[in-house]
Design a protein around this motif. Sequence first.
Motif, short mmCIF file in Angstrom:
data_model
loop_
_atom_site.label_atom_id
_atom_site.label_comp_id
_atom_site.label_asym_id
_atom_site.label_seq_id
_atom_site.Cartn_x
_atom_site.Cartn_y
_atom_site.Cartn_z
N PRO A 1 49.59 43.72 25.86
CA PRO A 1 49.50 43.69 27.32
C PRO A 1 48.17 43.09 27.77
O PRO A 1 47.16 43.19 27.07
CB PRO A 1 49.58 45.15 27.71
CG PRO A 1 48.95 45.87 26.55
CD PRO A 1 49.33 45.09 25.32
N LEU A 2 48.18 42.48 28.96
CA LEU A 2 46.95 41.98 29.54
C LEU A 2 46.13 43.13 30.11
O LEU A 2 46.69 44.13 30.56
CB LEU A 2 47.25 40.99 30.67
CG LEU A 2 47.72 39.59 30.29
CD1 LEU A 2 48.00 38.79 31.55
CD2 LEU A 2 46.66 38.88 29.44
N PRO A 3 44.81 42.97 30.13
CA PRO A 3 44.00 43.98 30.82
C PRO A 3 44.33 43.98 32.31
O PRO A 3 44.86 43.00 32.85
CB PRO A 3 42.56 43.49 30.59
CG PRO A 3 42.63 42.50 29.49
CD PRO A 3 43.99 41.91 29.53
N GLU A 4 44.04 45.09 32.98
CA GLU A 4 44.16 45.13 34.44
C GLU A 4 43.37 43.96 35.01
O GLU A 4 42.36 43.53 34.46
CB GLU A 4 43.62 46.48 34.92
CG GLU A 4 43.77 46.73 36.40
CD GLU A 4 42.60 46.18 37.19
OE1 GLU A 4 42.82 45.71 38.32
OE2 GLU A 4 41.46 46.23 36.67
N ARG A 5 43.83 43.42 36.13
CA ARG A 5 43.31 42.15 36.65
C ARG A 5 41.81 42.15 36.89
O ARG A 5 41.11 41.18 36.59
CB ARG A 5 44.06 41.82 37.94
CG ARG A 5 43.92 40.38 38.39
CD ARG A 5 45.05 40.01 39.35
NE ARG A 5 44.85 38.68 39.88
CZ ARG A 5 44.50 38.40 41.12
NH1 ARG A 5 44.32 39.39 41.99
NH2 ARG A 5 44.35 37.15 41.53
#
Length: 318
Positions: free
Chosen positions: A229-233
């Motif tokens: 998953p990508l990190p929080e924006r």
Amino acid sequence: MRLLELLSDGAWHSGTALASALGVSRAAVWKQVQAARDLGAPVQSVRGRGYRLPGGYRPLDAAAIRSDLSATAAAVLEDLEVLASVDSTSSYLLRRDDVDNAACFAEHQTGGRGRRGRAWASPFGANLYFSVVCGFDPAPPAVGALSPAVGIALARALRELGAGTVGVKWPNDLVADGAKLGGILLEHRGEAAGGCRIVVGVGLNVDAAPGADDGVDQATARLSDLASPLPERNRLAAVLLDAVLRAAADFRSRGFAPFRETWSEFDALRDRDVWLETGESRIAARAVGVADDGALLAEVDGETRRFYAGELSLRPRR
């Protein structure tokens, strides 16, 4: 824009509820929806259901970004802003003359640009667009070398987030498996006392919808397809900003030397046959590395020559 904050959860919101939350009339809500669409936000409207922003988005927040910076980076950053829309974050910082170390993020750009005057597509809230102004006194002898230096720092940071195929295409492109993931643009102004202010602009494709890069003349990649998953924006924004600030600090104190030592690890075209394209000619060559001043080293007709970023574009030969 407050309306987009209310729609950031991706759910349907009635016009009545939005009007109440905003303290305006239903007609004013519609005007704000139109204004949001003008920014490039794909706000949907359905009679009887209201409005929504498909997929939602996490608004960028200056305080959240700053709180995630390393102590070293936070200590040198004088100012950090997040704008809803701007012509370009680099132009905005170039217009400011009150700070030497500052950063600006924008959810949307109306005039984002890349090297040699090319346009940079900047859809609302889907990607990351930011610039950092850095003061140098004295001015560095090889300003252009900062671009590949920042490229290495960003590529390393993205690999650490899980995007293991990210590399740098000299002098300023972030690429993954041959597709463009992001770009870096340097602009600088000299000072009367001998120093200079360099603005480093960064655009990164994070999660733009298919077709958002229409008009781009090469294949593009999205970070959301490379790292999951990508990190929080805001965390992602902080990681990238931290990388740029650290690269600028290292470049200020030691020049390009420490970056050249690791260039081969990130060089997307090393030992590849390439085209060196100038305004009027195309040269067949083989990319073999970078020089100590950041220039491209390329073999042309058996001779290793230096080429500089202002002279040409670099393309792989298929």
